[in-house]
Scaffold this motif. Structure first.
Motif, mmCIF file in Angstrom:
data_model
loop_
_atom_site.group_PDB
_atom_site.id
_atom_site.type_symbol
_atom_site.label_atom_id
_atom_site.label_comp_id
_atom_site.label_asym_id
_atom_site.label_seq_id
_atom_site.Cartn_x
_atom_site.Cartn_y
_atom_site.Cartn_z
ATOM 1 N N SER A 45 11.831 -22.802 30.555
ATOM 2 C CA SER A 45 12.836 -23.820 30.827
ATOM 3 C C SER A 45 12.982 -23.950 32.336
ATOM 4 O O SER A 45 12.594 -23.050 33.089
ATOM 5 C CB SER A 45 14.179 -23.446 30.193
ATOM 6 O OG SER A 45 14.638 -22.208 30.695
ATOM 7 N N TYR A 46 13.529 -25.079 32.765
ATOM 8 C CA TYR A 46 13.748 -25.290 34.194
ATOM 9 C C TYR A 46 15.077 -26.014 34.401
ATOM 10 O O TYR A 46 15.580 -26.699 33.507
ATOM 11 C CB TYR A 46 12.586 -26.070 34.830
ATOM 12 C CG TYR A 46 12.279 -27.387 34.160
ATOM 13 C CD1 TYR A 46 12.930 -28.563 34.558
ATOM 14 C CD2 TYR A 46 11.352 -27.457 33.131
ATOM 15 C CE1 TYR A 46 12.663 -29.767 33.941
ATOM 16 C CE2 TYR A 46 11.078 -28.666 32.511
ATOM 17 C CZ TYR A 46 11.738 -29.814 32.919
ATOM 18 O OH TYR A 46 11.475 -31.002 32.292
ATOM 19 N N ASN A 47 15.626 -25.826 35.597
ATOM 20 C CA ASN A 47 16.911 -26.406 35.968
ATOM 21 C C ASN A 47 16.898 -26.575 37.485
ATOM 22 O O ASN A 47 17.413 -25.736 38.210
ATOM 23 C CB ASN A 47 18.043 -25.485 35.515
ATOM 24 C CG ASN A 47 19.415 -26.036 35.839
ATOM 25 O OD1 ASN A 47 19.561 -27.120 36.366
ATOM 26 N ND2 ASN A 47 20.434 -25.255 35.523
ATOM 27 N N VAL A 48 16.273 -27.652 37.941
ATOM 28 C CA VAL A 48 16.071 -27.876 39.381
ATOM 29 C C VAL A 48 16.700 -29.212 39.773
ATOM 30 O O VAL A 48 16.291 -30.259 39.268
ATOM 31 C CB VAL A 48 14.572 -27.861 39.736
ATOM 32 C CG1 VAL A 48 14.361 -28.133 41.218
ATOM 33 C CG2 VAL A 48 13.939 -26.524 39.345
ATOM 34 N N ALA A 61 9.797 -17.375 28.801
ATOM 35 C CA ALA A 61 10.083 -16.604 27.584
ATOM 36 C C ALA A 61 9.931 -15.091 27.768
ATOM 37 O O ALA A 61 10.768 -14.334 27.270
ATOM 38 C CB ALA A 61 9.226 -17.109 26.422
ATOM 39 N N PRO A 62 8.908 -14.592 28.479
ATOM 40 C CA PRO A 62 8.819 -13.134 28.619
ATOM 41 C C PRO A 62 10.016 -12.521 29.360
ATOM 42 O O PRO A 62 10.320 -11.350 29.176
ATOM 43 C CB PRO A 62 7.523 -12.895 29.401
ATOM 44 C CG PRO A 62 6.981 -14.215 29.754
ATOM 45 C CD PRO A 62 7.761 -15.266 29.045
ATOM 46 N N LEU A 65 16.434 -20.395 25.918
ATOM 47 C CA LEU A 65 15.889 -20.560 27.275
ATOM 48 C C LEU A 65 16.741 -21.538 28.082
ATOM 49 O O LEU A 65 17.047 -21.290 29.253
ATOM 50 C CB LEU A 65 14.442 -21.053 27.222
ATOM 51 C CG LEU A 65 13.391 -20.037 26.804
ATOM 52 C CD1 LEU A 65 12.059 -20.726 26.509
ATOM 53 C CD2 LEU A 65 13.211 -18.965 27.869
ATOM 54 N N LEU A 66 17.151 -22.634 27.458
ATOM 55 C CA LEU A 66 17.974 -23.629 28.148
ATOM 56 C C LEU A 66 19.363 -23.081 28.458
ATOM 57 O O LEU A 66 19.888 -23.291 29.555
ATOM 58 C CB LEU A 66 18.067 -24.909 27.321
ATOM 59 C CG LEU A 66 16.764 -25.713 27.222
ATOM 60 C CD1 LEU A 66 16.890 -26.805 26.156
ATOM 61 C CD2 LEU A 66 16.383 -26.307 28.568
ATOM 62 N N ASP A 67 19.958 -22.362 27.516
ATOM 63 C CA ASP A 67 21.274 -21.764 27.754
ATOM 64 C C ASP A 67 21.215 -20.713 28.855
ATOM 65 O O ASP A 67 22.114 -20.616 29.692
ATOM 66 C CB ASP A 67 21.820 -21.103 26.483
ATOM 67 C CG ASP A 67 22.294 -22.102 25.449
ATOM 68 O OD1 ASP A 67 22.411 -23.312 25.782
ATOM 69 O OD2 ASP A 67 22.543 -21.686 24.299
ATOM 70 N N GLY A 115 12.076 -11.323 26.847
ATOM 71 C CA GLY A 115 11.407 -10.430 25.906
ATOM 72 C C GLY A 115 10.543 -11.092 24.848
ATOM 73 O O GLY A 115 10.148 -10.444 23.881
ATOM 74 N N VAL A 116 10.228 -12.374 25.027
ATOM 75 C CA VAL A 116 9.440 -13.106 24.033
ATOM 76 C C VAL A 116 8.070 -13.436 24.627
ATOM 77 O O VAL A 116 7.980 -14.104 25.654
ATOM 78 C CB VAL A 116 10.160 -14.401 23.599
ATOM 79 C CG1 VAL A 116 9.317 -15.175 22.590
ATOM 80 C CG2 VAL A 116 11.537 -14.078 23.023
ATOM 81 N N GLY A 117 7.016 -13.018 23.978
ATOM 82 C CA GLY A 117 5.658 -13.193 24.486
ATOM 83 C C GLY A 117 5.010 -14.496 24.080
ATOM 84 O O GLY A 117 3.861 -14.512 23.629
#
Length: 166
Positions: free
Chosen positions: A60-63, A49-50, A35-37, A53-55
């Motif tokens: 992740s965030y990058n602001v 995550a969805p 998620l971070l990458d 494709g992951v439920g």
């Protein structure tokens, strides 16, 4: 660690309520790293995550140089003050629509050690926290649009070659 392929509007995983993260193991650590990458590219503010494709309840965030993740996030506070702000989505590329969001938001969840974390922000960060938590509840920002604007957005999305269910 890898940049993962994105899922697009029409994929059922994006409309499914995510399960909580219950295991805090190497698999969860790998998901967080992915998620971070994946969010660490220009023009990306958040990734749930969805969208890869992951439920599971993770994003992740990058602001504005603030980079991180939250597992099992829940919105615990939204300001009464709202604004209409242009919103887009990695899973609905090329389409931007004004969306009403609270100007300030607070999310609580846990980290990889199952320790409590709180992330809060205003304006773009608040928008990101709301947007990513919506993904975990099976909502796209398109679901929050006024009826006429939503019809227009859905019509445009269905005409794109990335639309999942062609």
């Amino acid at each position: 660690m890898a940049v993962r392929e994105l899922r697009y509007f029409g994929d059922p995983v994006l409309k499914t309520v995510c399960d909580p993260v219950l295991k805090f193991d190497k698999g969860t650590e790998s998901l967080v790293n992915d998620l971070l990458d994946t969010v660490d590219k220009p023009g990306r503010a958040g990734l749930a995550a969805p969208q890869i494709g992951v439920g599971l309840r993770a994003f992740s965030y990058n602001v504005h140089g603030q980079i991180g993740y939250v597992l099992n996030p829940e919105i615990v506070e939204l300001s009464e003050e709202t604004h209409e702000i242009d919103e887009g989505c990695l899973s609905v590329p090329e389409l931007w629509f004004p969306t009403t969001r609270a100007k300030h938001a607070v999310v609580r969840g846990v980290d990889l050690r199952n320790e409590p974390v709180t992330v809060q922000g205003k304006d773009v960060m608040a928008q990101c926290l709301q947007h990513e938590t919506d993904h975990l509840d099976g909502l796209l920002y398109l679901d929050r649009l006024a009826a006429e604007r939503k019809k227009q957005a859905l019509r445009q999305a269905r005409g794109k070659d990335w639309f999942w269910n062609r």
